[in-house]
Design a protein around this motif. Structure first.
Motif, PDB file in Angstrom:
ATOM      1  N   ALA A 142     -20.161  -2.897 -12.583  1.00  0.00           N
ATOM      2  CA  ALA A 142     -19.495  -4.050 -13.555  1.00  0.00           C
ATOM      3  C   ALA A 142     -19.730  -3.193 -14.858  1.00  0.00           C
ATOM      4  N   PHE A 143     -18.583  -3.372 -15.597  1.00  0.00           N
ATOM      5  CA  PHE A 143     -18.419  -2.625 -16.839  1.00  0.00           C
ATOM      6  C   PHE A 143     -19.872  -2.851 -17.777  1.00  0.00           C
ATOM      7  N   ASP A 144     -20.185  -4.390 -17.671  1.00  0.00           N
ATOM      8  CA  ASP A 144     -21.303  -4.785 -18.492  1.00  0.00           C
ATOM      9  C   ASP A 144     -22.800  -4.222 -18.111  1.00  0.00           C
ATOM     10  N   ASP A 145     -22.674  -3.781 -16.706  1.00  0.00           N
ATOM     11  CA  ASP A 145     -23.761  -3.286 -15.993  1.00  0.00           C
ATOM     12  C   ASP A 145     -23.975  -1.663 -16.484  1.00  0.00           C
ATOM     13  N   LEU A 146     -23.025  -1.122 -17.005  1.00  0.00           N
ATOM     14  CA  LEU A 146     -23.058   0.265 -17.302  1.00  0.00           C
ATOM     15  C   LEU A 146     -24.239   0.396 -18.256  1.00  0.00           C
ATOM     16  N   PRO A 147     -25.096   1.675 -18.000  1.00  0.00           N
ATOM     17  CA  PRO A 147     -26.124   1.996 -19.236  1.00  0.00           C
ATOM     18  C   PRO A 147     -25.052   2.536 -20.215  1.00  0.00           C
ATOM     19  N   THR A 148     -25.659   2.834 -21.480  1.00  0.00           N
ATOM     20  CA  THR A 148     -25.240   3.379 -22.652  1.00  0.00           C
ATOM     21  C   THR A 148     -24.536   4.785 -21.950  1.00  0.00           C
ATOM     22  N   ILE A 149     -23.523   5.057 -22.177  1.00  0.00           N
ATOM     23  CA  ILE A 149     -22.895   6.407 -21.821  1.00  0.00           C
ATOM     24  C   ILE A 149     -23.028   7.286 -23.127  1.00  0.00           C
ATOM     25  N   ASP A 150     -23.391   8.473 -22.820  1.00  0.00           N
ATOM     26  CA  ASP A 150     -23.349   9.473 -23.819  1.00  0.00           C
ATOM     27  C   ASP A 150     -22.246  10.333 -23.788  1.00  0.00           C
ATOM     28  N   ILE A 151     -21.512  10.861 -22.685  1.00  0.00           N
ATOM     29  CA  ILE A 151     -20.563  11.881 -22.509  1.00  0.00           C
ATOM     30  C   ILE A 151     -19.594  11.210 -21.591  1.00  0.00           C
ATOM     31  N   VAL A 152     -18.416  11.397 -21.891  1.00  0.00           N
ATOM     32  CA  VAL A 152     -17.216  10.934 -21.128  1.00  0.00           C
ATOM     33  C   VAL A 152     -16.529  12.135 -20.824  1.00  0.00           C
ATOM     34  N   ILE A 153     -16.129  12.486 -19.387  1.00  0.00           N
ATOM     35  CA  ILE A 153     -15.182  13.735 -18.941  1.00  0.00           C
ATOM     36  C   ILE A 153     -14.126  12.963 -18.518  1.00  0.00           C
ATOM     37  N   VAL A 154     -12.789  13.395 -19.493  1.00  0.00           N
ATOM     38  CA  VAL A 154     -11.599  13.074 -18.835  1.00  0.00           C
ATOM     39  C   VAL A 154     -10.859  14.250 -18.389  1.00  0.00           C
ATOM     40  N   THR A 155     -10.467  14.632 -17.038  1.00  0.00           N
ATOM     41  CA  THR A 155     -10.175  15.726 -16.493  1.00  0.00           C
ATOM     42  C   THR A 155      -8.726  15.940 -16.793  1.00  0.00           C
ATOM     43  N   HIS A 156      -7.691  14.931 -17.007  1.00  0.00           N
ATOM     44  CA  HIS A 156      -6.537  15.116 -17.132  1.00  0.00           C
ATOM     45  C   HIS A 156      -5.858  13.874 -17.584  1.00  0.00           C
ATOM     46  N   ASN A 157      -4.696  13.900 -17.675  1.00  0.00           N
ATOM     47  CA  ASN A 157      -3.978  12.588 -18.425  1.00  0.00           C
ATOM     48  C   ASN A 157      -3.263  11.752 -17.524  1.00  0.00           C
ATOM     49  N   HIS A 158      -3.192  11.789 -16.315  1.00  0.00           N
ATOM     50  CA  HIS A 158      -2.569  10.964 -15.149  1.00  0.00           C
ATOM     51  C   HIS A 158      -3.296   9.442 -15.331  1.00  0.00           C
ATOM     52  N   TYR A 159      -2.478   8.503 -15.014  1.00  0.00           N
ATOM     53  CA  TYR A 159      -3.172   7.334 -15.307  1.00  0.00           C
ATOM     54  C   TYR A 159      -4.126   6.698 -14.479  1.00  0.00           C
ATOM     55  N   ASP A 160      -4.443   7.437 -13.410  1.00  0.00           N
ATOM     56  CA  ASP A 160      -5.595   7.095 -12.482  1.00  0.00           C
ATOM     57  C   ASP A 160      -6.643   7.797 -12.995  1.00  0.00           C
ATOM     58  N   HIS A 161      -6.529   8.527 -14.145  1.00  0.00           N
ATOM     59  CA  HIS A 161      -7.799   9.408 -14.698  1.00  0.00           C
ATOM     60  C   HIS A 161      -8.021   8.969 -16.293  1.00  0.00           C
ATOM     61  N   LEU A 162      -7.023   9.159 -16.835  1.00  0.00           N
ATOM     62  CA  LEU A 162      -7.110   8.813 -18.315  1.00  0.00           C
ATOM     63  C   LEU A 162      -6.283   7.149 -18.635  1.00  0.00           C
ATOM     64  N   ASP A 163      -7.368   6.481 -18.814  1.00  0.00           N
ATOM     65  CA  ASP A 163      -7.069   4.887 -19.032  1.00  0.00           C
ATOM     66  C   ASP A 163      -7.473   4.493 -20.430  1.00  0.00           C
ATOM     67  N   ILE A 164      -6.782   4.329 -21.284  1.00  0.00           N
ATOM     68  CA  ILE A 164      -6.814   4.147 -22.667  1.00  0.00           C
ATOM     69  C   ILE A 164      -7.547   2.768 -22.778  1.00  0.00           C
ATOM     70  N   ALA A 165      -7.312   1.624 -22.136  1.00  0.00           N
ATOM     71  CA  ALA A 165      -8.198   0.507 -22.269  1.00  0.00           C
ATOM     72  C   ALA A 165      -9.630   0.506 -21.899  1.00  0.00           C
ATOM     73  N   THR A 166     -10.001   1.443 -20.901  1.00  0.00           N
ATOM     74  CA  THR A 166     -11.296   1.613 -20.850  1.00  0.00           C
ATOM     75  C   THR A 166     -11.934   2.460 -21.999  1.00  0.00           C
ATOM     76  N   LEU A 167     -11.259   3.427 -22.301  1.00  0.00           N
ATOM     77  CA  LEU A 167     -12.013   4.336 -23.198  1.00  0.00           C
ATOM     78  C   LEU A 167     -12.024   3.503 -24.369  1.00  0.00           C
ATOM     79  N   LYS A 168     -11.194   2.733 -24.731  1.00  0.00           N
ATOM     80  CA  LYS A 168     -11.435   1.948 -26.026  1.00  0.00           C
ATOM     81  C   LYS A 168     -12.628   1.038 -25.756  1.00  0.00           C
ATOM     82  N   ARG A 169     -12.915   0.409 -24.550  1.00  0.00           N
ATOM     83  CA  ARG A 169     -14.108  -0.285 -24.693  1.00  0.00           C
ATOM     84  C   ARG A 169     -15.261   0.161 -24.589  1.00  0.00           C
ATOM     85  N   LEU A 170     -15.217   1.714 -24.087  1.00  0.00           N
ATOM     86  CA  LEU A 170     -16.536   2.614 -24.075  1.00  0.00           C
ATOM     87  C   LEU A 170     -16.704   3.119 -25.592  1.00  0.00           C
TER      88      LEU A 170
END
Length: 361
Positions: A142-170
């Motif tokens: 669950a998103f609220d159960d995620l520990p504090t994230i230090d680094i996010v790796i986004v490998t490419h821009n297809h929608y199943d990999h680059l999700d703007i809504a989730t990146l905003k939350r992070l």
């Protein structure tokens, strides 16, 4: 096939074409995401796989879409196949714990850092909320159960990999450092202005602190958010170098005769853990150049010299023709044929964890 069903079928950024071909005229003028010097994988306007195969065009897409052969996934998916996990807040030293969230989203914990790959918590992998590939199961964390994230790796821009809504939350919650290949930062900044982004080209290396270095490496894929921006942003694999060994992560790739796996071994030597895609591969005539199947993944695992492996990119979003259980079944067969035990390579379901032994153990 009506418009809604076409949207449900079409992953990989092509769904935006049905929304009016946004950006087609702009694309003729140049690259809207990146400008830079010509290289062995950039011609001044678009990126490409040196000596590799280009992605198929719209005519072939239609041939696939209307050609039949899709295996329907069960609805709902059996809940017993998936669990929800609350990860540790930190994993210190040379311990390495990987938690599958779903699809290509994995939480990698080592050396006191929390690294998240291609984070997608949205219900659909799509540019729109009302259509497109929908989750077959909830995130394994669950998103609220995620520990504090230090680094996010986004490998490419297809929608199943680059999700703007989730990146905003992070970004709002943790303000992580985002590592992504050339051009993808522009896509993210269009919606999230204040980000800490490190933009990488193949061959680059980044010092991330805590004794961790991230290397940007080639893979055989492509990129698009719509019909007018094909290959205007780079795709990449990454090697995370730690005191406890190297972790190789690929979001998406075609096998391409295994060249990038052999090159990886020559450049980086021993790999403690290889994380690689094993799904979204049927029909082969359409997918082979850009998506490896489980047999090819295991061949690549062997060529890379990795000690342990994790298979991902299956069982969450139905993007292609194969059934929901086909990738793990094919993976098991490929591992048996190669003499690789389940203690060495695991196809993780959402919520499952793998505490990776030391390579010397």
């Amino acid at each position: 096939m009506n418009r809604r069903n076409f949207l449900k079928w079409s992953g990989f950024g092509l769904v935006a074409a049905t929304l009016g071909g946004l950006g087609m005229r702009e694309a003729q003028a140049g690259n809207r995401y990146y400008s830079g010097p010509v290289s062995d994988h950039f011609d001044g306007k678009i990126f490409f796989n040196p000596g590799g195969e280009e992605p198929r065009g719209f005519t072939d897409l239609l041939r696939w879409q209307f050609g039949g052969g899709k295996i329907e996934w069960p609805k709902p998916v059996m809940a017993a196949d998936f669990v929800t996990t609350k990860p540790e807040q930190r994993v210190d030293g040379e311990r390495l714990v990987v938690t599958m969230v779903g699809h290509a989203t994995l939480l990698i914990q080592t050396a006191g850092l929390n690294i998240l790959t291609d984070p997608v918590w949205s219900e659909r992998a799509s540019p729109v909320s009302f259509a497109g590939p929908r989750r077959a199961n909830p995130p394994g964390v669950a998103f609220d159960d995620l520990p504090t994230i230090d680094i996010v790796i986004v490998t490419h821009n297809h929608y199943d990999h680059l999700d703007i809504a989730t990146l905003k939350r992070l970004v709002e919650r943790d303000k992580p450092r985002i590592v992504t290949p050339l051009g993808n930062d522009r896509i993210i900044r269009d919606d999230i202005a204040q980000i800490d982004a490190s933009v990488t080209d193949w061959g680059d290396r980044l010092d991330m602190g805590n004794g961790i270095t991230i290397h940007c490496e080639p893979c055989h894929h492509w990129s698009a958010r719509g019909m007018g921006d094909r290959r205007m942003a780079l795709w990449a694999a990454f090697v995370i170098e730690t005191s406890g060994g190297k972790i190789y992560h690929i979001g998406d790739t075609g096998y391409a005769d295994g060249k990038h796996y052999r090159d990886l071994r020559e450049k980086h030597g021993d790999i403690r853990l290889a994380i690689m895609p094993i799904g979204a591969y049927e029909p082969r005539w359409f997918m082979k150049a850009q998506h490896q199947n489980p047999q090819e993944a295991i061949a690549g695992f062997g060529s890379s010299g990795a000690t342990f492996g994790i298979g991902h990119h299956f069982g969450t979003f139905q993007l292609t023709n194969e059934g929901i259980d086909d990738p793990p079944k094919a993976l098991a067969a490929a591992m048996t044929a190669a003499g690789i035990g389940t203690d060495r390579f695991r196809g993780l379901r959402p919520g499952q964890q793998f505490e990776v032994p030391r390579a010397s153990a």
